[in-house]
Design a protein around this motif. Sequence first.
Motif, PDB file in Angstrom:
ATOM      1  N   THR A 198      -3.437  -2.761   3.198  1.00 21.03           N
ATOM      2  CA  THR A 198      -2.996  -2.103   1.962  1.00 21.03           C
ATOM      3  C   THR A 198      -3.510  -0.670   1.958  1.00 21.03           C
ATOM      4  O   THR A 198      -2.779   0.268   1.618  1.00 21.03           O
ATOM      5  CB  THR A 198      -3.543  -2.843   0.718  1.00 21.03           C
ATOM      6  OG1 THR A 198      -3.460  -4.247   0.909  1.00 21.03           O
ATOM      7  CG2 THR A 198      -2.770  -2.454  -0.525  1.00 21.03           C
ATOM      8  N   ALA A 199      -4.756  -0.508   2.352  1.00 21.72           N
ATOM      9  CA  ALA A 199      -5.348   0.834   2.417  1.00 21.72           C
ATOM     10  C   ALA A 199      -4.611   1.698   3.431  1.00 21.72           C
ATOM     11  O   ALA A 199      -4.424   2.902   3.223  1.00 21.72           O
ATOM     12  CB  ALA A 199      -6.836   0.740   2.783  1.00 21.72           C
ATOM     13  N   GLY A 200      -4.156   1.100   4.523  1.00 22.12           N
ATOM     14  CA  GLY A 200      -3.436   1.847   5.543  1.00 22.12           C
ATOM     15  C   GLY A 200      -2.089   2.345   5.056  1.00 22.12           C
ATOM     16  O   GLY A 200      -1.720   3.508   5.262  1.00 22.12           O
ATOM     17  N   GLY A 201      -1.329   1.469   4.402  1.00 19.36           N
ATOM     18  CA  GLY A 201      -0.048   1.893   3.849  1.00 19.36           C
ATOM     19  C   GLY A 201      -0.226   2.984   2.812  1.00 19.36           C
ATOM     20  O   GLY A 201       0.563   3.943   2.748  1.00 19.36           O
ATOM     21  N   GLY A 209       0.814  -1.214   0.000  1.00 19.95           N
ATOM     22  CA  GLY A 209       0.000   0.000   0.000  1.00 19.95           C
ATOM     23  C   GLY A 209       0.844   1.259   0.000  1.00 19.95           C
ATOM     24  O   GLY A 209       0.517   2.235  -0.682  1.00 19.95           O
ATOM     25  N   LEU A 210       1.952   1.237   0.756  1.00 16.94           N
ATOM     26  CA  LEU A 210       2.839   2.407   0.810  1.00 16.94           C
ATOM     27  C   LEU A 210       3.408   2.710  -0.575  1.00 16.94           C
ATOM     28  O   LEU A 210       3.403   3.863  -1.034  1.00 16.94           O
ATOM     29  CB  LEU A 210       3.964   2.145   1.804  1.00 16.94           C
ATOM     30  CG  LEU A 210       4.861   3.333   2.136  1.00 16.94           C
ATOM     31  CD1 LEU A 210       4.107   4.358   2.968  1.00 16.94           C
ATOM     32  CD2 LEU A 210       6.107   2.867   2.893  1.00 16.94           C
ATOM     33  N   GLN A 211       3.896   1.689  -1.242  1.00 19.97           N
ATOM     34  CA  GLN A 211       4.463   1.862  -2.581  1.00 19.97           C
ATOM     35  C   GLN A 211       3.408   2.402  -3.554  1.00 19.97           C
ATOM     36  O   GLN A 211       3.659   3.358  -4.303  1.00 19.97           O
ATOM     37  CB  GLN A 211       5.002   0.520  -3.089  1.00 19.97           C
ATOM     38  CG  GLN A 211       5.647   0.567  -4.464  1.00 19.97           C
ATOM     39  CD  GLN A 211       6.975   1.298  -4.483  1.00 19.97           C
ATOM     40  OE1 GLN A 211       7.748   1.214  -3.532  1.00 19.97           O
ATOM     41  NE2 GLN A 211       7.249   2.031  -5.550  1.00 19.97           N
ATOM     42  N   MET A 212       2.219   1.808  -3.534  1.00 15.78           N
ATOM     43  CA  MET A 212       1.161   2.242  -4.450  1.00 15.78           C
ATOM     44  C   MET A 212       0.651   3.636  -4.097  1.00 15.78           C
ATOM     45  O   MET A 212       0.304   4.424  -4.991  1.00 15.78           O
ATOM     46  CB  MET A 212       0.014   1.229  -4.443  1.00 15.78           C
ATOM     47  CG  MET A 212       0.403  -0.120  -5.026  1.00 15.78           C
ATOM     48  SD  MET A 212      -0.981  -1.292  -5.084  1.00 15.78           S
ATOM     49  CE  MET A 212      -1.936  -0.620  -6.460  1.00 15.78           C
ATOM     50  N   GLY A 213       0.632   3.957  -2.811  1.00 16.37           N
ATOM     51  CA  GLY A 213       0.191   5.283  -2.384  1.00 16.37           C
ATOM     52  C   GLY A 213       1.119   6.374  -2.876  1.00 16.37           C
ATOM     53  O   GLY A 213       0.673   7.430  -3.342  1.00 16.37           O
ATOM     54  N   PHE A 214       2.432   6.135  -2.756  1.00 18.42           N
ATOM     55  CA  PHE A 214       3.394   7.116  -3.273  1.00 18.42           C
ATOM     56  C   PHE A 214       3.257   7.259  -4.785  1.00 18.42           C
ATOM     57  O   PHE A 214       3.341   8.359  -5.331  1.00 18.42           O
ATOM     58  CB  PHE A 214       4.822   6.713  -2.909  1.00 18.42           C
ATOM     59  CG  PHE A 214       5.239   7.101  -1.524  1.00 18.42           C
ATOM     60  CD1 PHE A 214       5.073   8.404  -1.068  1.00 18.42           C
ATOM     61  CD2 PHE A 214       5.816   6.171  -0.657  1.00 18.42           C
ATOM     62  CE1 PHE A 214       5.459   8.778   0.208  1.00 18.42           C
ATOM     63  CE2 PHE A 214       6.209   6.532   0.622  1.00 18.42           C
ATOM     64  CZ  PHE A 214       6.026   7.838   1.052  1.00 18.42           C
TER      65      PHE A 214
END
Length: 394
Positions: free
Chosen positions: A305-308, A47-52
């Motif tokens: 995933t949503a959290g990251g 999630g972190l990678q996709m969020g960035f």
Amino acid sequence: MRRSLILTAAIMGLAVATSARADDLKVALIYGKTGPLEAYAKQTETGLQMGFEYATKGTMMIDGRKIVIITKDDQGKPDLSKAALAEAYQDDKADIAIGTTSSAAALAILPVAEENKKILIVEPAVADQITGEKWNRYIFRTGRNSSQDAISNAVAIGKQGVTVATLAQDNAFGRDGVAAFRAALAKTGATLATEEYAPANTTDFTAIAQRLFDALKDKPGRKIIWIIWAGAGNPPSKLQDMDPKRYGIELSTGGNILPALAAYKGMPGMEGATYYYYDIPKNPVNDWLVAEHQKRFNAPPDFFTAGGFAAAMSVVAAVTRAKSTDTEKLITAMEGLEFDTPKGKMVFRKEDHQALQSMYHFKVKVDPNVAWAVLEPVRELKIEDMDVPVKNKR
């Protein structure tokens, strides 16, 4: 002379390269990649990678600075987590850190952020103490806290004439969760009959279940056992197998990762409240996440995933607003900051830096074509619907 010119050019080239690397925006992710919560940790990383990626429109750059994610596995152990965060700040020169998965580990690393005067965004650890009595001004949290979990679940199942008993893990996550649930439930008119706590590695719930059944079976009206659990053990299914319905007792619990929701198929109609289920939020960010995650992994995004993803979006929003990674400028920018996430808007509350956010009252629906229980939305519990207490001493 030629040799001297070549040497000078080489030194200049090295200086430029070193400068470019030094200018990277370094984000450390401290997480339990191995250990009992590894499924949660891996989702956070995805999630972190996709969020960035989403927040930077695919450039992975903020104000000309390349985002570099530095990952450190703490195995869910407090001592390893402290060492990992100190190393990230001091040796890796991380501008901002995110983590960690376990509440016990997260509580251990809060002082490390304060000692290094660097921002730590807590995701996804839940214990209230993180933004409560153990909080310091360098701590922000995108993850929900125990109170948000508890209040939303109390609103979902708590009404006049309802009697509830609780089962929780005997750790910071479980005890903070029940304490917050107890306070929230009292405001709904429901009655709390008893509380049971068990070690996180418990697999046999027979004796515990019998005590819970005995505490509820003779009560009038609706009777519910509310379960707060993370990781292995699967107490909802274990209790369900002991046939609480023979006493007119229902089970309730919050949301969970999709593999765990498979067990919920044995509990059609069960109600609770969740932080995230991919099919509930309706907004452009979640639409992108669901579609892109399905395309890449042949599966929908999950709970953490949503959290990251939310943590990444908070970093981009904060650095963009502060126009800097200077800690004091970031704190000023982040207090009261509103930012988009797959769940919609979140807001870092100024008083304790907890991200206020929606939660979702659900009812379990069984679809034979879906491997897990479907969480059908009953009601979105918005920020203004939940009176989340401030528990620090600021």
